[in-house]
Design an enzyme around this catalytic site. Structure first.
Site, PDB file in Angstrom:
ATOM      1  N   GLU A   1      20.580   8.595 -20.622  1.00  0.00           N
ATOM      2  CA  GLU A   1      19.229   8.855 -21.134  1.00  0.00           C
ATOM      3  C   GLU A   1      19.092   8.469 -22.598  1.00  0.00           C
ATOM      4  OE1 GLU A   1      16.514  10.617 -19.243  1.00  0.00           O
ATOM      5  OE2 GLU A   1      17.696  10.057 -17.489  1.00  0.00           O
TER       6      GLU A   1
ATOM      7  N   HIS B   1      17.050  17.371 -21.742  1.00  0.00           N
ATOM      8  CA  HIS B   1      17.788  16.507 -22.676  1.00  0.00           C
ATOM      9  C   HIS B   1      18.329  17.396 -23.788  1.00  0.00           C
ATOM     10  CE1 HIS B   1      14.987  12.919 -21.569  1.00  0.00           C
ATOM     11  NE2 HIS B   1      16.157  12.716 -21.008  1.00  0.00           N
TER      12      HIS B   1
ATOM     13  N   CYS C   1      11.231  13.045 -29.279  1.00  0.00           N
ATOM     14  CA  CYS C   1      11.219  12.155 -28.105  1.00  0.00           C
ATOM     15  C   CYS C   1      10.516  10.847 -28.433  1.00  0.00           C
ATOM     16  CB  CYS C   1      10.429  12.765 -26.950  1.00  0.00           C
ATOM     17  SG  CYS C   1      11.066  14.312 -26.368  1.00  0.00           S
TER      18      CYS C   1
HETATM   19  O1  SUG Z   1      11.762  11.847 -19.088  1.00  0.00           O
HETATM   20  N1  SUG Z   1       8.435  12.964 -19.260  1.00  0.00           N
HETATM   21  C1  SUG Z   1       9.620  12.491 -19.922  1.00  0.00           C
HETATM   22  C2  SUG Z   1       9.756  13.182 -21.248  1.00  0.00           C
HETATM   23  C3  SUG Z   1      10.873  12.607 -22.073  1.00  0.00           C
HETATM   24  C4  SUG Z   1      11.148  13.399 -23.298  1.00  0.00           C
HETATM   25  N2  SUG Z   1      12.173  12.764 -24.063  1.00  0.00           N
HETATM   26  C5  SUG Z   1      13.110  13.406 -24.768  1.00  0.00           C
HETATM   27  N3  SUG Z   1      13.350  14.679 -24.646  1.00  0.00           N
HETATM   28  N4  SUG Z   1      13.847  12.700 -25.547  1.00  0.00           N
HETATM   29  C6  SUG Z   1      10.861  12.699 -19.062  1.00  0.00           C
HETATM   30  O2  SUG Z   1      10.928  13.727 -18.360  1.00  0.00           O
HETATM   31  C7  SUG Z   1       6.715  12.930 -17.523  1.00  0.00           C
HETATM   32  C8  SUG Z   1       5.846  11.908 -16.824  1.00  0.00           C
HETATM   33  C9  SUG Z   1       4.821  12.522 -15.939  1.00  0.00           C
HETATM   34  O3  SUG Z   1       5.070  13.576 -15.344  1.00  0.00           O
HETATM   35  O4  SUG Z   1       3.702  11.938 -15.846  1.00  0.00           O
HETATM   36  C10 SUG Z   1       7.935  12.302 -18.176  1.00  0.00           C
HETATM   37  O5  SUG Z   1       8.416  11.284 -17.751  1.00  0.00           O
END
Ligand code: SUG
Length: 448
Positions: free
Chosen positions: A174, A250, A371
């Site tokens: 990730e 994460h 993020c």
């Molecule tokens: O991978 N949300 C992302 C959020 C990522 C956050 N990044 C960090 N913590 N670095 C994920 O879960 C949600 C998309 C949706 O439900 O439409 C999404 O992909």
């Protein structure tokens, strides 16, 4: 030579929506199907970039991806013209259409893992695109991510790019969301800290029971090898599986590091004392003095951390050596978190100031300030070798704001994703964007 941490923020793409696609990410699941506002989302992100630039930090921008991803739908068997592919998917497999429309590439902390040149064997800055294979909608990001990073950091004398790891769960990666670097100064050798959620091959490591652990130890080790990191310059730690089960998908949802400082929650890791001792002794070997700031569960619970995104903050160094924390508005609305932050900044420790940003559109999908940015530590020469089109300036901020105003919708629901006109709108907008950012051809519609 001078060195910097440059934050490259993901520009929110025009299809930003709440698809409920990320099992294990509480915000994504609980806001599923709500109507979104892509224009507001992009402007909120740009406002943060501009504010950081105005405060004197080096700021860059990372372009969004082509969505809907028609090529991905074709790989799943939908055929005909682009409009027919979208119509057929909307009729027969809406979840696949929604996944192919996600603007999830905005969370560029997941785009790649980056090792600065002072840490790597060949003295170049190394990038490994993250395979993101835990979620289908994110697993389709890395080919375009690689092209965009290649166009931003093109000079092979300074920058080395690695393709994403094999696309299987055993190498789930990730990117920088599970990677932090400690150092005395950005241009000096540091200690790279890789946090994993489970091991593929070694059953001695526990795993969460409910939600997936997205990052494996084996993926982190492969990235460290690809980047040519010294064993003395790397520390691995396991995330506490019980916090993953509470929505910490994460590590950057429960800890953040910068310079010589780790800011973390008491429940974030397994074998915390051992890990802190290793970080401290390895950092000492490169001249650094490790400091940790532990937030006790008695002050802020894991649930508070997940809801407020206290740790998904940006910890930034100010010229006087003290640090500034960039937090989302949700931290101010959580009484315990806000009280903790008042105490923290008033205590005379290293973290002296908190600045609050409204990033609600991204937050409702589980993406906070940290993020939205990919950190790249660069020395002066390397910074000069970056494509200047992606470095934030006042004129670039103005053109991107106008570009968003011209092209983005202010409301998006599932029905809108099924409109083939959206694809044309997005391609038109992105074509213009590649000219604004001087990226050349990076999108499938531009190269096929
Ligand atoms: O991978 N949300 C992302 C959020 C990522 C956050 N990044 C960090 N913590 N670095 C994920 O879960 C949600 C998309 C949706 O439900 O439409 C999404 O992909």
């Amino acid at each position: 030579m001078k060195s910097y941490e440059v934050n490259f923020d993901g520009l929110v793409g025009p299809t930003h929506n709440y698809g409920g696609l990320s099992y294990g990410n509480v915000a994504s699941q609980s806001n599923s199907q709500q109507s979104s506002n892509p224009k507001e989302a992009a402007l909120q992100g740009l406002a943060k970039m501009k504010a950081l630039m105005d405060m004197g930090f080096q700021q860059g921008v990372l372009a969004p991806q082509e969505r809907p991803d028609v090529a991905a739908l074709r790989r799943l068997g939908f055929a005909g013209s682009d409009a027919q592919v979208i119509e057929q998917a909307a009729k027969e497999a809406m979840p696949l259409l929604v996944a192919s429309c996600s603007a999830s590439s905005m969370w560029v902390a997941n785009a790649a893992t980056v090792s600065p040149s002072a840490d790597t064997a060949d003295g170049r800055v190394h990038f490994t695109a993250a395979n993101l294979n835990c979620k289908y909608h994110r697993s389709i990001e890395h080919p375009t991510t690689s092209r965009v990073l290649g166009a931003m950091f093109a000079d092979q004398q300074h920058f080395a790019h690695h393709a994403a790891l094999p696309a299987v769960a055993q190498f789930g990666d990730e990117g920088a969301a599970n990677h932090t670097r400690f150092c005395r100064a950005y241009g000096e050798a540091g200690v790279e800290f890789f946090v994993f959620g489970r091991s593929t091959f070694d059953s001695r490591y526990p795993a969460p029971q409910k939600y997936p652990a997205r990052q494996t130890l084996e993926a982190s080790q492969a990235v460290a090898r690809l980047h040519g990191l010294r064993e003395e310059g790397v520390v691995y730690a396991q995330q506490n599986p019980s916090v993953i089960d509470q929505g910490v998908f994460h590590n950057d949802v429960i800890a953040v590091g910068n310079g010589e400082v780790l800011f973390y929650h008491e429940d974030a890791f397994l074998e915390t004392e051992k890990m802190l001792a290793e970080l401290s002794s390895k950092l000492a070997k490169v001249g650094g003095k490790f400091q940790s700031v532990c937030v006790p569960r008695s002050a802020v619970t894991v649930d508070d951390a997940v809801r407020s995104y206290l740790f998904n903050s940006q910890l930034l160094s100010r010229p006087d050596g003290s640090m500034l924390l960039i937090v989302p508005e949700e931290c101010r609305s959580n009484e315990r978190v806000w009280q903790y932050l008042q105490g923290l900044t008033g205590a005379g420790g290293v973290i002296r100031e908190v600045k609050v940003f409204d990033l609600k559109q991204s937050m409702q999908n589980g993406g906070g300030p940290a993020c939205l940015r990919l950190r790249v530590a660069l020395n002066e020469t390397e910074l000069a070798a970056v494509n200047p089109g992606v470095i934030m300036t006042a004129p670039l901020y103005d053109s991107l704001t106008q570009w968003v105003e011209r092209h983005y919708r202010d409301r998006m629901t599932e029905n809108d994703l099924a409109d083939p006109q959206l694809l044309l709108e997005c391609r038109g907008a992105l074509d213009e964007l590649t000219q604004i950012l001087k990226l050349g051809a990076v999108y499938p519609f531009q190269i096929n």
